[in-house]
Design a protein around this motif. Structure first.
Motif, PDB file in Angstrom:
ATOM      1  N   THR A  53       0.932   0.532   3.010  1.00  0.00           N
ATOM      2  CA  THR A  53       1.816   0.137   2.807  1.00  0.00           C
ATOM      3  C   THR A  53       1.204  -1.134   2.082  1.00  0.00           C
ATOM      4  N   VAL A  54       2.838  -1.612   1.123  1.00  0.00           N
ATOM      5  CA  VAL A  54       2.009  -3.289   0.732  1.00  0.00           C
ATOM      6  C   VAL A  54       2.959  -3.817   0.662  1.00  0.00           C
ATOM      7  N   VAL A  55       3.771  -3.781   1.334  1.00  0.00           N
ATOM      8  CA  VAL A  55       5.228  -5.021   1.945  1.00  0.00           C
ATOM      9  C   VAL A  55       5.454  -4.618   2.958  1.00  0.00           C
ATOM     10  N   THR A  56       5.575  -6.069   4.019  1.00  0.00           N
ATOM     11  CA  THR A  56       6.291  -5.682   5.754  1.00  0.00           C
ATOM     12  C   THR A  56       7.520  -6.936   5.289  1.00  0.00           C
ATOM     13  N   ALA A  57       8.635  -6.830   6.174  1.00  0.00           N
ATOM     14  CA  ALA A  57       9.776  -7.645   6.039  1.00  0.00           C
ATOM     15  C   ALA A  57       8.891  -8.987   7.013  1.00  0.00           C
ATOM     16  N   SER A  58       9.382 -10.072   6.277  1.00  0.00           N
ATOM     17  CA  SER A  58       9.484 -11.377   6.380  1.00  0.00           C
ATOM     18  C   SER A  58      10.101 -11.297   8.027  1.00  0.00           C
ATOM     19  N   PHE A  59      10.790 -11.222   8.395  1.00  0.00           N
ATOM     20  CA  PHE A  59      11.474 -11.319   9.285  1.00  0.00           C
ATOM     21  C   PHE A  59      12.013 -10.118   9.978  1.00  0.00           C
ATOM     22  N   VAL A  60      11.742 -10.172  11.562  1.00  0.00           N
ATOM     23  CA  VAL A  60      11.960  -8.926  12.431  1.00  0.00           C
ATOM     24  C   VAL A  60      13.952  -9.803  12.184  1.00  0.00           C
ATOM     25  N   SER A  61      15.139  -8.447  12.645  1.00  0.00           N
ATOM     26  CA  SER A  61      16.898  -8.773  13.137  1.00  0.00           C
ATOM     27  C   SER A  61      16.548  -8.257  14.098  1.00  0.00           C
ATOM     28  N   ALA A  62      17.539  -8.098  14.716  1.00  0.00           N
ATOM     29  CA  ALA A  62      18.054  -7.878  16.156  1.00  0.00           C
ATOM     30  C   ALA A  62      19.253  -8.002  16.705  1.00  0.00           C
ATOM     31  N   GLY A  63      19.720  -6.594  17.158  1.00  0.00           N
ATOM     32  CA  GLY A  63      21.340  -6.833  17.091  1.00  0.00           C
ATOM     33  C   GLY A  63      21.698  -5.307  18.449  1.00  0.00           C
ATOM     34  N   GLY A  64      22.253  -5.618  19.299  1.00  0.00           N
ATOM     35  CA  GLY A  64      23.107  -3.825  20.082  1.00  0.00           C
ATOM     36  C   GLY A  64      21.879  -3.545  20.479  1.00  0.00           C
ATOM     37  N   GLY A  65      21.160  -4.716  20.721  1.00  0.00           N
ATOM     38  CA  GLY A  65      19.672  -3.839  21.602  1.00  0.00           C
ATOM     39  C   GLY A  65      18.616  -3.367  20.374  1.00  0.00           C
ATOM     40  N   GLN A  66      18.422  -3.545  19.708  1.00  0.00           N
ATOM     41  CA  GLN A  66      17.410  -3.262  18.865  1.00  0.00           C
ATOM     42  C   GLN A  66      16.684  -4.286  17.902  1.00  0.00           C
ATOM     43  N   LEU A  67      15.575  -4.123  17.656  1.00  0.00           N
ATOM     44  CA  LEU A  67      14.439  -4.843  16.963  1.00  0.00           C
ATOM     45  C   LEU A  67      14.840  -3.172  15.487  1.00  0.00           C
ATOM     46  N   ALA A  68      14.725  -4.841  14.364  1.00  0.00           N
ATOM     47  CA  ALA A  68      14.832  -4.245  13.110  1.00  0.00           C
ATOM     48  C   ALA A  68      13.510  -4.039  11.848  1.00  0.00           C
ATOM     49  N   TRP A  69      12.827  -3.725  11.438  1.00  0.00           N
ATOM     50  CA  TRP A  69      12.222  -4.019  10.104  1.00  0.00           C
ATOM     51  C   TRP A  69      12.481  -3.753   9.243  1.00  0.00           C
ATOM     52  N   TRP A  70      11.398  -4.044   7.787  1.00  0.00           N
ATOM     53  CA  TRP A  70      11.438  -2.875   7.044  1.00  0.00           C
ATOM     54  C   TRP A  70       9.907  -2.855   5.921  1.00  0.00           C
ATOM     55  N   THR A  71       9.401  -1.224   5.985  1.00  0.00           N
ATOM     56  CA  THR A  71       7.888  -1.888   4.696  1.00  0.00           C
ATOM     57  C   THR A  71       8.403  -0.879   3.540  1.00  0.00           C
ATOM     58  N   VAL A  72       7.348  -1.830   2.586  1.00  0.00           N
ATOM     59  CA  VAL A  72       7.177  -1.232   1.560  1.00  0.00           C
ATOM     60  C   VAL A  72       5.871  -0.536   1.322  1.00  0.00           C
ATOM     61  N   ARG A  73       5.945   0.928   0.823  1.00  0.00           N
ATOM     62  CA  ARG A  73       4.779   1.869   1.275  1.00  0.00           C
ATOM     63  C   ARG A  73       4.725   2.474  -0.748  1.00  0.00           C
ATOM     64  N   LYS A  74       2.910   2.862  -1.654  1.00  0.00           N
ATOM     65  CA  LYS A  74       3.297   3.416  -1.962  1.00  0.00           C
ATOM     66  C   LYS A  74       2.647   4.711  -1.965  1.00  0.00           C
ATOM     67  N   GLN A  75       3.439   5.121  -3.162  1.00  0.00           N
ATOM     68  CA  GLN A  75       3.341   6.977  -2.669  1.00  0.00           C
ATOM     69  C   GLN A  75       3.493   7.855  -3.845  1.00  0.00           C
ATOM     70  N   GLN A  76       2.408   7.776  -4.278  1.00  0.00           N
ATOM     71  CA  GLN A  76       1.452   8.617  -5.632  1.00  0.00           C
ATOM     72  C   GLN A  76       2.080   7.370  -6.564  1.00  0.00           C
ATOM     73  N   ASN A  77       2.691   7.545  -7.541  1.00  0.00           N
ATOM     74  CA  ASN A  77       2.981   6.695  -8.394  1.00  0.00           C
ATOM     75  C   ASN A  77       4.405   6.142  -8.284  1.00  0.00           C
ATOM     76  N   LYS A  78       5.286   6.314  -6.483  1.00  0.00           N
ATOM     77  CA  LYS A  78       6.157   5.682  -6.561  1.00  0.00           C
ATOM     78  C   LYS A  78       6.504   4.335  -4.860  1.00  0.00           C
ATOM     79  N   LEU A  79       7.761   4.056  -5.187  1.00  0.00           N
ATOM     80  CA  LEU A  79       7.112   3.227  -4.164  1.00  0.00           C
ATOM     81  C   LEU A  79       8.192   3.178  -2.876  1.00  0.00           C
ATOM     82  N   ILE A  80       8.217   3.713  -1.257  1.00  0.00           N
ATOM     83  CA  ILE A  80       9.458   3.500  -0.900  1.00  0.00           C
ATOM     84  C   ILE A  80       9.492   3.010  -0.105  1.00  0.00           C
TER      85      ILE A  80
END
Length: 431
Positions: A185-212
């Motif tokens: 993982t190279v980046v993690t969400a700056s904020f965590v979101s919430a709604g409908g009883g759920q939390l959500a966030w995002w990450t970016v990871r390096k996979q070979q020569n791609k970013l996912i």
């Protein structure tokens, strides 16, 4: 974050600040020093929109926006001309030097009551650490007395390792989610979101020569994290604005137009109709051009407002170089409504420079200067009511205070460090 990134950011702070309205000689240095102590969440927005860029190999560099606030024109003082003398024995009066105009109009030297006095029901002072001694970052209010708190491994904002329910009354904490970022993982969400009883966030990871990009959810009541969707590629200007709406994750990528959605149960992401040139600024609103797309500064940032539910759009009539949200537009230390009415001179300068937009479409943190242009402190300002409150941040013998930055993407919570503790403000409780 890497040392190279930190050095790059420091350099970009300097270049970006040259485009912002000039204040007192020591003001920028003081504010930058405060920002360096904050989390990565404030970097992109509050350094005059200096933003993180992903390169092909997955390393990070920085690209500062060329969009900037035009310099404030100050009418020069007229030079006193010598008068003609009828006799050569009378010397002409010496030419008076022209007083050097200030680089920018000084903010009014006004005092405001402490924030605890102005909004007592919304302000809470708590320790800077959980009961187990771990530092935490408040994310959002789960209810009136419970804050979603974020912890990080080794203090690295890209290694979030837990989400907690922190009771601001009893000062107790309960871990809701044991967060495990995927490998590389190279980046993690700056904020965590919430709604409908759920939390959500995002990450970016390096996979070979791609970013996912991976989008994650977990129950707000507690439970295991779950990957909702993954897709290749990251925004050129490294960030994602994410919300949970009607059982779906909705997001846009900085530096690219388009608002996308996917069911929380999983599936293939799709772009919302009519949003190709827009970025999400808070459901149901999207706007264009974004902070990272208005590179020439000759447009109104977020000037074109789109209602994602109805497809209706409207265009702000604010001056070029302004930054708008849903109701208000800012340019320097002046605020107007999107239609150009309701002009209001702010009691200070927005601390985020030219990229500032009001949180919850009404709140700003403003830098206050006293006589001589010296930094005097900061206030939280409510555009809806015109009320302002002192944050209690002061300089003492030339020391540098911790700057309090309010990001428009923050979901109703404003927090800052003061005297070794955290002040947490529930913006949604302010009436």
């Amino acid at each position: 974050m890497t040392t190279d990134l930190e050095k790059s950011l420091a350099a970009e702070f300097t270049r970006a600040a040259e485009h912002a309205p000039k204040a007192a000689d020591d003001l920028r240095a003081r504010i930058e020093a405060g920002h360096r102590h904050r989390r990565r969440r404030g970097v992109a927005l509050y350094a005059a929109a200096a933003v993180v860029v992903m390169s092909t190999g997955g390393t990070f560099a920085v690209d500062a926006l060329s969009a900037h606030e035009p310099a404030v024109a100050i009418r020069p003082t007229a030079t006193a001309l010598p008068t003609a003398s009828p006799t050569p024995s009378v010397k002409k009066p010496a030419k008076k030097p022209t007083p050097k105009p200030p680089a920018s109009p000084p903010a009014p030297d006004r005092s405001f009551p402490p924030i605890e006095k102005v909004w007592p029901d919304a302000v809470h002072t708590v320790p800077a650490a959980l009961p187990d001694g771990r530092p935490f970052h408040p994310e959002l209010f789960l209810d009136d007395h419970t804050v979603l708190a974020r912890t990080e491994q080794g203090g690295n904002p890209d290694r979030m390792d837990g989400l907690w329910a922190y009771d601001i009354t009893s000062r107790t904490a309960r871990r809701l989610v044991a967060v495990t970022p995927p490998p590389r993982t190279v980046v993690t969400a700056s904020f965590v979101s919430a709604g409908g009883g759920q939390l959500a966030w995002w990450t970016v990871r390096k996979q070979q020569n791609k970013l996912i990009v991976d989008i994650w959810t977990a129950p707000s009541s507690g439970g295991a994290q779950r990957r909702v969707t993954s897709f290749e590629g990251v925004p050129r200007y490294g960030g994602i604005d994410l919300a949970i709406v009607g059982g779906k994750a909705v997001w846009s990528l900085w530096g690219r137009g388009g608002v996308h959605q996917v069911s929380l149960s999983g599936g293939r992401p799709e772009q919302l109709p009519g949003s190709a040139k827009h970025t999400l600024i808070g459901w149901p609103w999207a706007a264009s051009p974004g902070l990272s797309l208005n590179r020439t500064g000759d447009a109104v940032t977020f000037g074109d407002l789109l209602d994602l539910r109805t497809g209706e759009s409207s265009q702000a009539t604010a001056r070029k170089g302004s930054t708008c949200l849903i109701t208000w537009c800012l340019r320097g230390s002046t605020a107007t409504r999107r239609d150009g009415t309701g002009r209001r001179e702010l009691p200070g300068f927005p601390d985020g420079g030219v990229a500032t937009a009001p949180a919850l479409d009404r709140f700003l943190t403003l830098v206050q200067r006293g006589k001589g242009g010296r930094l005097r402190g900061q206030v939280l300002y409510d555009l809806a009511t015109g009320r302002a409150a002192d944050l209690g941040l002061r300089t003492d013998g030339g020391s540098q205070p911790s700057a309090a930055s309010l990001d428009y993407r923050a979901p109703g919570l404003f927090a800052y460090q003061r005297g070794g503790k955290q002040v947490i403000v529930n913006l949604s409780r302010i009436r």
